[in-house]
Design an enzyme around this catalytic site. Structure first.
Site, PDB file in Angstrom:
ATOM      1  N   HIS A 196    -113.025  18.479 -72.263  1.00  0.00           N
ATOM      2  CA  HIS A 196    -112.393  17.251 -72.776  1.00  0.00           C
ATOM      3  C   HIS A 196    -113.485  16.302 -71.816  1.00  0.00           C
ATOM      4  O   HIS A 196    -113.892  14.842 -72.861  1.00  0.00           O
ATOM      5  CB  HIS A 196    -111.221  16.094 -72.688  1.00  0.00           C
ATOM      6  CG  HIS A 196    -111.005  16.103 -70.673  1.00  0.00           C
ATOM      7  ND1 HIS A 196    -110.393  16.821 -70.071  1.00  0.00           N
ATOM      8  CD2 HIS A 196    -111.082  14.631 -70.317  1.00  0.00           C
ATOM      9  CE1 HIS A 196    -110.297  17.113 -68.511  1.00  0.00           C
ATOM     10  NE2 HIS A 196    -110.550  15.630 -68.991  1.00  0.00           N
ATOM     11  N   ASP A 241    -109.797  23.958 -70.285  1.00  0.00           N
ATOM     12  CA  ASP A 241    -110.743  22.988 -70.576  1.00  0.00           C
ATOM     13  C   ASP A 241    -111.933  23.302 -70.374  1.00  0.00           C
ATOM     14  O   ASP A 241    -111.841  22.606 -68.724  1.00  0.00           O
ATOM     15  CB  ASP A 241    -109.632  22.384 -70.157  1.00  0.00           C
ATOM     16  CG  ASP A 241    -109.740  20.436 -70.285  1.00  0.00           C
ATOM     17  OD1 ASP A 241    -111.489  20.128 -70.924  1.00  0.00           O
ATOM     18  OD2 ASP A 241    -109.069  19.641 -70.531  1.00  0.00           O
ATOM     19  N   SER A 285    -112.572  14.950 -63.091  1.00  0.00           N
ATOM     20  CA  SER A 285    -112.136  16.218 -64.590  1.00  0.00           C
ATOM     21  C   SER A 285    -113.252  16.781 -64.373  1.00  0.00           C
ATOM     22  O   SER A 285    -114.445  16.747 -64.436  1.00  0.00           O
ATOM     23  CB  SER A 285    -112.023  15.571 -65.716  1.00  0.00           C
ATOM     24  OG  SER A 285    -110.900  14.615 -66.301  1.00  0.00           O
TER      25      SER A 285
HETATM   26  N1  ARG Z   1    -105.583  14.462 -69.311  1.00  0.00           N
HETATM   27  C1  ARG Z   1    -106.885  14.890 -69.130  1.00  0.00           C
HETATM   28  C2  ARG Z   1    -107.526  14.339 -68.112  1.00  0.00           C
HETATM   29  O1  ARG Z   1    -107.185  13.102 -68.117  1.00  0.00           O
HETATM   30  C3  ARG Z   1    -107.731  14.935 -70.745  1.00  0.00           C
HETATM   31  C4  ARG Z   1    -106.710  16.023 -71.562  1.00  0.00           C
HETATM   32  C5  ARG Z   1    -108.289  15.518 -72.924  1.00  0.00           C
HETATM   33  N2  ARG Z   1    -107.313  16.428 -73.670  1.00  0.00           N
HETATM   34  C6  ARG Z   1    -105.959  15.293 -74.618  1.00  0.00           C
HETATM   35  N3  ARG Z   1    -105.157  15.654 -75.333  1.00  0.00           N
HETATM   36  N4  ARG Z   1    -106.526  14.476 -74.510  1.00  0.00           N
HETATM   37  O2  ARG Z   1    -108.314  14.097 -67.393  1.00  0.00           O
END
Ligand code: ARG
Length: 734
Positions: free
Chosen positions: A88, A223, A656
């Site tokens: 992501h 991811d 992230s």
């Molecule tokens: N929640 C994750 C973060 O903020 C990002 C995940 C991205 N995936 C998604 N389905 N939008 O680090």
């Protein structure tokens, strides 16, 4: 001892025995000062020295950690500048290099040679060279300066500090405050601008579970994505060139595929963006009641309209998917934050702390008044909170508004510098990239719908007394049976008649821009009311600015007092996109009574979630085949393949892509998310519930090697293998 008492003592003893004491894993610590946490880290299983983590004199782990594009973290995993980060985090780079004909977002991609790696325009990484406490210099400069002139004085002194720090180098530097401007730190960075995409799994793996599983455990998302830093022949930062070479880093992380178990030491090293752990109960209530629900509602409008268009064609889906993912991510975040702030009764908790603080500070005329002053400040601000949320999340969410205003100010600048040919040429170039960017996310159907719906919703939600004239005027100029129909008719009119709303027409206009045409355009008539500075001045007077100044002043005093109150206790500052270390353990948890969540997930769970053809839960054939053949290579664990794990590390957005390291400083996973039960974590850390969700490095390597066939990437890595190496001359036992 009577029987009852005896039983309860026994029960207590059993409980004490069974429930391990909760360890303090809260905290995003500054690497430079990590020595203070060292004893605790060692006790939890950390095997290296503080200098192994952060040193300015020799290579340390900090030299393998990068700020990725300013919004994520990445880690260097090879001597040739290879970077691991999240899918992501690479999403925009991946989606914008995809087309229906060469669809690497859906199909995945692994470069089999340097030549195949894809340069990503605009992407950069920054290494931290060093940090330094510059509080004395800043404090000296603002001593005796009045509140009003402080910001300018601070800007002046930090400019001097940063330019001295980078003199004679190609580095860049920032001064950032921590503990709400009670301390100032200098950060010196080395920035690299030639970053190339090396690999990505299919999005059905990289985003497996989509928004349904987002922010939740148990999780089965792969991811990750892979990039590389390039440098010039002298290993220095350089703009993109075919002649650039893979960068030779000071340090790269070894990788452990030995696996993890409950209670193992774990550490996350990265660039957390923002936390608000010292927010008062007033701020919590405001979020729950006003700002969060408004944000969610406005994002909902955008997401629904985009999704409808994305489902119509692959082209539109590829075009909008990165923007969609970004908005969706924090849409669900704010839903979760609200839910958990309520469930965990965070406002009550804060009220308790605030009462205790006021009692403690009874003797101080300043501190004993702080909570009253917060109360007053919030009272004045609160009636405008929904309206203020509407500016960024609503009125300015229509990109034509921002574009037109940008064009207008560029034209104005061009008019005052008519003779400056270089400037004129530069502006023409800026016009082109503005139109390109606009085109990249433009969807006429969705944009028009969003625009009209947001205006309608503004009209309903914002107190009538605050409605700016230019919005009420629309209802007069476009009289219809309902406000919704009036705003619709206004939108239709704009899109039909304006020369500035549609990117193609805008591009046409910019070939030969005329101020008269601009001034006469209905879209410009509308947009010019929405220049943020002007809008705020015209509609809020000084309410917003007064609140911000007062809140900053109070936050500063509150933190100063809290640091004094907690003297002798290690206190970490809120996240602010600077480098931090968070340490703790691999840790299971109970989301609710009677249920315990395991520390890890496996490919079996992924297959159980698999739904052929689904938007979120489909899987590539290659994965299904390898699964059926149990082809897990050296990454198998107990006959299956690990996918994700959880630890109690304290992280937030910006982390992230961060490496999760074991006690030896070896990479065991890539952090990518938080969990639902602790979505209030940016405001209050909950020791019982807060977890970091990571993708197990063994799953990452399996995707690259077994599904991607990219042995070239695996060969670059320093993998600490599972089993003892097979001796060359095998002893034959008899
Ligand atoms: N929640 C994750 C973060 O903020 C990002 C995940 C991205 N995936 C998604 N389905 N939008 O680090």
């Amino acid at each position: 001892m009577n029987r009852l008492k005896y039983t309860s003592v026994l029960l207590m003893a059993i409980l004490l025995f069974l429930v391990p004491p909760l360890k303090a894993d809260e905290g995003m610590w500054l690497p430079m000062l990590i020595g203070k946490n060292y004893e605790q880290m060692k006790k939890q299983g950390f095997k290296l020295t503080p200098e192994d983590l952060y040193s300015v004199n020799k290579a340390s782990i900090k030299d393998a950690i990068v700020s990725f594009g300013g919004f994520c973290t990445g880690e260097i995993v090879s001597k040739n500048g290879l970077i691991f980060t999240n899918h992501h985090c690479g999403y925009d780079a991946i989606a914008s290099n995809s087309s229906p004909e060469n669809n690497i977002l859906d199909n995945g991609f692994y470069a089999k040679s340097y030549q195949e790696e894809k340069p990503i325009k605009g992407l950069f990484v920054r290494f931290l060279v060093r940090m330094e406490d510059v509080t004395p210099q800043v404090m000296a400069a603002i001593a005796g300066v009045n509140e009003k002139d402080k910001a300018a004085k601070i800007a002046e002194v930090t400019k001097k500090i940063t330019s001295d720090a980078i003199a004679g180098t190609s580095y860049e530097a920032d001064v950032r405050d921590v503990y709400k401007a009670n301390q100032y730190l200098l950060f010196v960075y080395e920035r690299f601008n030639d970053i190339r995409l090396v690999g990505t799994p299919q999005q059905s793996i990289g985003k497996f579970g989509g928004d349904t599983d987002n922010w939740e455990w148990p999780r089965h998302t792969g991811d990750f994505s892979v990039f590389r830093v390039y440098a010039d022949a002298a290993n220095k930062s350089a703009t993109y060139s075919v002649n650039n070479k893979p960068y030779t880093p000071k340090k790269s992380l070894p990788i452990s595929i030995k696996g993890v178990k409950n209670g193992d030491f774990s550490m996350v090293y990265g660039f957390p963006g923002r936390t608000d752990r010292y927010l008062t109960s007033h701020g919590v209530n405001l979020a729950i009641e006003k700002t969060n629900p408004t944000t969610v509602k406005l994002r909902d409008i955008r997401l629904k309209a985009w999704k409808e268009e994305m489902d119509k064609s692959v082209d539109t889906r590829l075009k909008l998917s990165s923007l969609y993912a970004n908005i969706a991510n924090y849409w669900k975040y704010f839903i979760g934050q609200t839910e958990q702030l309520k469930r965990l009764k965070i406002a009550d908790e804060k009220v308790k702390q605030e009462l205790e603080f006021t009692q403690w500070s009874a003797a101080s005329p300043v501190n004993s008044q702080l909570m009253d002053s917060y109360n007053k400040a919030y009272k004045a601000y609160e009636p405008f909170a929904v309206h203020i949320t509407y500016i960024n999340e609503g009125l300015l969410a229509s990109s034509f508004v921002r574009n037109i205003n940008q064009v207008a100010s560029m034209l104005k600048a061009m008019n005052t510098r008519k003779e400056d040919a270089a400037f004129q040429a530069q502006m023409k170039q800026n016009f082109n990239s503005l139109v390109d960017n606009y085109q990249n996310t433009y969807s006429e159907m969705a944009d028009k719908k969003i625009f009209a719906q947001i205006l309608t919703s503004f009209y309903q939600d914002v107190p009538k007394s605050q409605h700016p004239k230019f919005i009420s005027q629309i209802l007069i100029d476009f009289p219809k049976a309902s406000p919704a129909e009036s705003f619709n008719s206004f939108a239709n009119n704009l899109w039909e008649n304006s020369k500035l709303v549609n990117p193609e027409k805008l591009s046409q206009f910019l070939l030969n821009p005329s101020s008269d045409v601009l001034e006469g355009d209905l879209a410009y008539q509308y947009a010019k009311n929405l220049v943020p500075q002007e809008y705020i001045k015209n509609n809020f007077g000084t309410v917003l600015a007064d609140f911000q100044v007062e809140k900053n002043r109070l936050d500063n005093l509150y933190l100063k007092a809290l640091l004094e109150k907690n003297k002798g206790v290690l206190t970490y500052p809120d996240a602010n996109s600077t480098m931090r270390i968070s340490y703790g353990t691999i840790q299971n948890y109970s989301p609710k009574d009677g249920i315990t969540y395991d520390i890890k997930t496996t490919i079996d769970g992924m297959i159980a979630k698999y739904q052929p053809g689904d938007d979120e839960f489909d899987l590539p054939k290659s994965l299904l085949e390898a699964y059926n053949q149990k082809n897990f290579g050296q990454y198998a664990d107990n006959g299956t393949l690990p996918v994700g794990f959880i630890s109690n590390n304290d992280i937030t957005g910006g982390n992230s892509g961060s490496p999760v390291l074991n006690g030896n400083g070896e990479l065991i996973g890539i952090a990518f998310d938080g969990n639902w039960e602790a979505m209030s974590g940016d405001i209050a850390f909950d020791k019982q519930y807060k977890r970091t969700i990571s993708v197990d490095i063994r799953f990452v390597l399996w995707c690259i090697e077994v599904l991607g066939g990219a042995k070239n990437i695996i060969d670059e890595l320093d993998i600490k293998a599972n089993k003892l190496p097979v001796p060359k001359n095998k002893l034959i036992m008899n």
